[in-house]
Design a protein around this motif. Structure first.
Motif, mmCIF file in Angstrom:
data_model
loop_
_atom_site.group_PDB
_atom_site.id
_atom_site.type_symbol
_atom_site.label_atom_id
_atom_site.label_comp_id
_atom_site.label_asym_id
_atom_site.label_seq_id
_atom_site.Cartn_x
_atom_site.Cartn_y
_atom_site.Cartn_z
ATOM 1 N N ALA A 22 130.990 4.042 9.449
ATOM 2 C CA ALA A 22 129.874 3.942 8.497
ATOM 3 C C ALA A 22 130.055 4.939 7.350
ATOM 4 C CB ALA A 22 128.546 4.173 9.206
ATOM 5 N N ASP A 23 130.485 6.158 7.681
ATOM 6 C CA ASP A 23 130.730 7.160 6.639
ATOM 7 C C ASP A 23 131.892 6.748 5.739
ATOM 8 O OD1 ASP A 23 128.622 8.736 7.407
ATOM 9 O OD2 ASP A 23 129.856 10.303 8.332
ATOM 10 N N PRO B 86 131.556 4.540 15.496
ATOM 11 C CA PRO B 86 130.701 3.811 14.549
ATOM 12 C C PRO B 86 130.210 4.679 13.387
ATOM 13 C CG PRO B 86 130.084 3.264 16.799
ATOM 14 C CD PRO B 86 131.055 4.414 16.870
#
Length: 104
Positions: free
Chosen positions: A28-29, A24
């Motif tokens: 997200a990055d 996750p």
């Protein structure tokens, strides 16, 4: 058509949970830092191998992402769980699923 990144790699059995926990943060990055990132799917294969299928808007977006490497903590954590790269390929999406045709 989208550019598809296919990366097959090995993960030691004791690192599989770490890889999944890091996913996750990596996504997200990517969403925050990678222009043209569309989506990714992680597939568990037999023998401790995994296949990461990542969709990019253009080949240039994929190349720019590759050049950045593990420049953010979530990406670095995910990469750290990988024991060995098996293959890395790039292709062009040739068949858009009916559910996604409105987007294409």
């Amino acid at each position: 058509m989208s550019t598809i990144e296919l990366t097959r790699f090995r993960v030691d059995e004791d690192k599989a949970a770490e890889l999944l926990a890091a996913r996750p943060g990596m996504l997200a990055d990517f969403a925050a830092d990678r222009s043209g990132f569309i989506a990714a799917q992680l597939i568990s294969l037999p023998g401790g191998e995994w296949l990461d299928v990542v969709e990019w808007e253009t080949p240039e977006d994929f190349a720019a992402s590759r050049d950045k490497g593990a420049n953010r903590p979530g990406i670095a954590r995910f990469f750290a769980a990988i024991a060995k790269l098996v293959t890395a390929e790039e292709g062009t999406l040739a068949d858009v699923p009916a559910a996604n045709q409105a987007r294409a």
